[in-house]
Design an enzyme around this catalytic site. Structure first.
Site: not given
Lengths: 341, 517
Positions: B67, B175, B262, B267
């Site tokens: 942007r 992710k 997270d 992971h």
């Protein structure tokens, strides 16, 4: 960081190994040995030894190994006439062992060992038996002969799973042997040529010029090749590589001396001509890699390609497996058929 | 020596021995979110390192989209500044870096504006003509997941998802892929309404780490480990992903995510899948990913009511890490003082298949733990009979095979050995192998590896859609249980400790304890 060294005058591997164990125990927590192979090096003189140790010490951070340096004039061991060594006939030799710590990113430390064997007298006649006890069990053995070509039926070749040589230093003139001799050795034992290792970035850059839909069709349509350089052997090997991989007639491959290394090819496909080149742009670290199609796309990149320290080149050679290097063998065989201008 | 040659057919005639993994073909890398943190910290430095390794395609361009009202020069200045901070300090002023910067182009605009994508298409056509990228595109979404559907739909409308003949268009997605199972399915539907699954490369940088890949090598290249890699010999498995740092500059996104989304959903479950999976038939992308999906499918779903007993969520409070007194999570900049976001998760999973039935998998991850370490510890059953007195084996733990992912990636085998001397005391000792000591040459960093693989078209280390859904299926009950009562389910731990007491009790109740990594 250098731990030790311990040294002794003996040719007894048992006491030498005991000394290394003692040195390892002195380190907090016990020194961890990490090795992926045994490297047996032939040095012909004390000057050679100094250069070898210098390279090997630079090697430790890249390819951990136990290094066994055999100090012996070439006539005795490698080209060897057996029994004519410079010794006193007593069968004794000097052994010096050293344990060195190598730091790694993150603070971890591992330890490598150097063993220097000065072989004299009757030991010259049974070099295999002198060196074998020092080899790490269960790991490959690589022999490196920096200044000579080992005899095909000599003791180093018998011990080694692979031999490392540097054809640029050996092949004459003015070197003592021919490229055919190096190839003949490769029929007995897998050979890694340090000159070939140094050429890999050149080959990689040149090969990548043919990647992509526009340029790929030209790879089977190469019509002429020019390979230039102050050092003729690398230029011949590069030209031989292209000749062998692309099945070119030696008559269309030109090798010549020149102030700066360069590899160029011209190809024709679909009525259009394309030119491919990798060349050093000045006496420095930069090379230009470019390809252009007449009336079509072209691309060129300037890249840093510094000459690498001897230890890095050797480390890369040591990471190669024990398989024969068929691409090098074909390139060297083709190079034999090329006559420099 | 006779010079007889059999030329290799095809365009790979010259590559042969040089790069058996493959060579990146000409392509344009389109980075959406080009003015953002991920581009500055990870993508540009990885591209710089690839350029210095001479691994980038001969014809290559980076087209940034964002942007910010920049032009090409502004984007190049941004990249130069980013590389000065996050790049290789030795590369400063290097012609290779300068040349990489010249490949940068920039398209400003809002992602909801079709004009942005029209301009992007024009720039890409120009790049094809001038650089020779041949219509090959790698679209990289370095954006918040909420913007993915907008960008993907626009790529479809402007035919930027369709490669010309003999070219490719791929989509790399960062992710988090959704924030729960339902949102992940919606996202997947919108992505797959435009792109084919074979074009989608869902990235988890953990899979780009050498040691994660070494897990496959250790298991499937060595006959010695696989026979004991099952319920008959394994007592339990502990997976630890510990971070020493706090939430840092990520408070905004972390407040929305928490440790479960997270770290665990991606992971940890990827590492778990590689630990659980059966030997693949081949190492091709689907050979491995088929087995990973099967493994994840076998992981039991917890009932929402079981979450309270099988999962511990925690949040750090003020504490000491080394000689530093660090603030609690509530005191971190950008964090709400009433936040119930978890910074720690410990959980116990069971796997319903022949190989692993009854073996508990204990997983923990957290921030502000005593040190940064990630490892998988395979804890083996005790010897069936110990012919020693209890005092003699006081210091003997169970045999453990530890695969350390970071730092100092390597393998350690913990086993019993006799203490030298007249007695017969047996204690645990560790035999360690460091990958970095045996193979010290600098390996590709995770983003380098994954960017290169995406250009080459090797999807092995990317996550397939069905893997993502299985991972969300495993964590979804936990999210639901916590959403219904966030205060009640939150435990606290001091920064610098290994987590809340509740996590210790999770193992103590079954007679086990966490290994100290």
């Amino acid at each position: 960081m250098n731990v030790g060294p311990w040294s002794a005058v003996a040719d007894d591997a048992t006491s030498g190994e005991a000394a290394l164990r003692s040195l390892r125990r002195r380190q907090p927590g016990g020194a961890r040995r990490t090795a992926v192979l045994s490297l047996v090096v032939h040095a012909e003189s004390d000057d050679d030894l100094a250069a070898v140790l210098d390279t090997v010490r630079g090697l430790a951070g890249h390819s951990p190994c136990r290094t066994v340096v055999v100090v012996l004039p070439a006539a005795g061991a490698v080209h060897g006439n057996g029994g004519n060594g410079a010794g006193n006939g007593s069968g004794e030799g000097d052994v010096a062992v050293a344990l060195r710590a190598v730091g790694h990113p993150g603070g971890a430390v591992s330890f490598v060992e150097d063993i220097v064997l000065r072989v004299r007298g009757a030991a010259v006649d049974h070099l295999e038996a002198t060196v074998a006890p020092w080899l790490l069990p269960g790991l490959p053995v690589v022999a490196w002969t920096p200044t000579s070509l080992p005899r095909r039926d000599g003791p180093l070749v018998a011990l080694a799973d692979r031999v490392v040589v540097d054809s640029e230093r050996l092949v004459g003139p003015p070197g003592p042997v021919g490229l055919a001799d190096v190839l003949a050795l490769a029929r007995r034992v897998p050979v890694t040529d340090l000159t070939w290792v140094r050429l890999e970035p050149w080959r990689e850059l040149f090969a990548r010029l043919f990647v992509g839909a526009d340029f790929a069709p030209f790879v089977r349509r190469v019509e002429t090749v020019e390979s230039e350089g102050r050092d003729l052997l690398p230029s011949r090997l590069l030209a031989g590589w292209l000749a062998s991989r692309l099945g070119l007639d030696p008559a269309v491959v030109r090798v010549s001396g020149g102030p700066r290394p360069a590899l160029r090819a011209s190809a024709r496909h679909g009525g259009r001509r394309a030119r491919f080149r990798v060349e050093r742009v000045a006496d420095g670290e930069m090379v230009l890699a470019g390809a252009t199609i007449d009336g079509g796309p072209g691309r060129g990149r300037t890249l840093r390609l510094p000459s690498r320290p001897a230890a890095h080149v050797l480390a890369e050679a040591l990471t190669a497996g024990s398989r024969p290097d068929g691409v090098w063998e074909s390139a060297a065989a083709a190079a034999l058929g090329l006559r420099p201008d | 020596v006779t010079a007889t040659f059999t030329p290799t057919p095809g365009a790979s005639a010259l590559m042969g021995d040089l790069d058996p993994h493959g060579v990146a073909p000409p392509c344009a890398l389109v980075v959406f979110g080009a003015s953002g943190d991920l581009c500055a910290r990870k993508l540009l430095p990885a591209l710089e390192r690839l350029a210095r390794r001479r691994a980038l395609p001969g014809a290559f361009a980076i087209v940034g989209v964002a942007r910010s009202e920049w032009d090409d020069d502004d984007f190049r200045a941004f990249a130069r500044d980013a590389l000065a901070v996050h790049g290789d300090p030795l590369a400063s002023g290097d012609p290779t870096t300068q040349e990489l910067l010249t490949t940068l182009r920039y398209v400003p605009g809002d992602y909801a504006d079709d004009g942005t994508f029209r301009r992007l298409a024009e720039v890409l056509d120009d790049v094809d003509r001038t650089v020779g990228t041949g219509g090959n595109r790698l679209h990289y979404l370095a954006l918040p997941a909420s913007v993915f559907p907008t960008v993907v739909a626009a790529l479809g409308r402007h035919r930027l998802d369709h490669p010309p003949p003999d070219a490719f268009v791929r989509l790399v997605v960062e992710k988090p892929y959704g924030h729960d199972l339902a949102s992940a399915r919606r996202l997947d539907e919108s992505v797959l309404s435009v792109f084919d699954e074979s074009q989608v490369y869902r990235i988890d940088h953990y899979l780009g780490k050498e040691t994660v890949q070494n897990l496959l090598a250790l298991r499937f290249a060595n006959a010695v480990f696989e026979p004991v890699w099952n319920r008959r010999y394994v007592d339990s498995v502990q997976i630890t992903v510990a971070e020493r740092d706090g939430v840092g500059h990520r408070a905004d996104s972390y407040e929305q995510a928490g440790a479960l989304r997270d770290i665990v959903q991606n992971h940890v479950l990827q590492v778990l899948a590689l630990t659980l999976m059966e030997p693949p038939i081949s190492m091709d992308p689907d050979g491995i990913r088929d087995e990973k999906v099967k493994a994840l499918r076998a992981v039991e779903s917890l009932d929402v009511h079981e979450v309270a007993t099988e999962v511990v969520r925690g949040q750090y409070t003020t504490g000491w890490i080394g000689s530093d007194l660090v603030p609690g999570y509530h005191e971190e900049p950008g964090v709400s003082p009433t936040s119930t976001t978890e910074t720690y998760v410990a959980l116990r999973l069971l796997v319903d298949n022949w190989r692993w039935a009854g073996v508990p998998f204990h997983v923990r991850t957290g921030k502000r733990l005593p040190k940064r370490v990630s490892e998988v510890a395979i804890r083996f059953q005790s010897a069936p009979h110990l012919p020693f007195g209890s005092a003699q084996v006081r210091d003997l733990d169970c045999d453990t095979l530890v695969l350390r992912i970071q730092p100092d990636d390597g393998v350690a085998l913990v086993f019993g050995a006799k203490v030298p001397g007249h007695g017969f005391d047996v204690r645990s000792v560790a035999m360690e192998f460091l990958y970095g000591a045996a193979f010290p040459d600098e390996a590709l960093d995770a983003y380098e590896r994954l960017l290169l693989d995406a250009m080459i078209g090797d999807a092995t280390l990317f996550i397939r859609g069905d893997e993502v859904m299985e991972a969300w299926r495993i964590v979804d009950p936990m999210l639901q249980a916590w959403a219904s009562d966030p205060d009640e389910t939150l435990a606290f731990y001091e920064a610098g400790t290994w987590g809340p007491k509740e996590a210790d009790r999770l193992l103590e109740r079954e007679g086990r304890r966490w290994r100290r990594p």
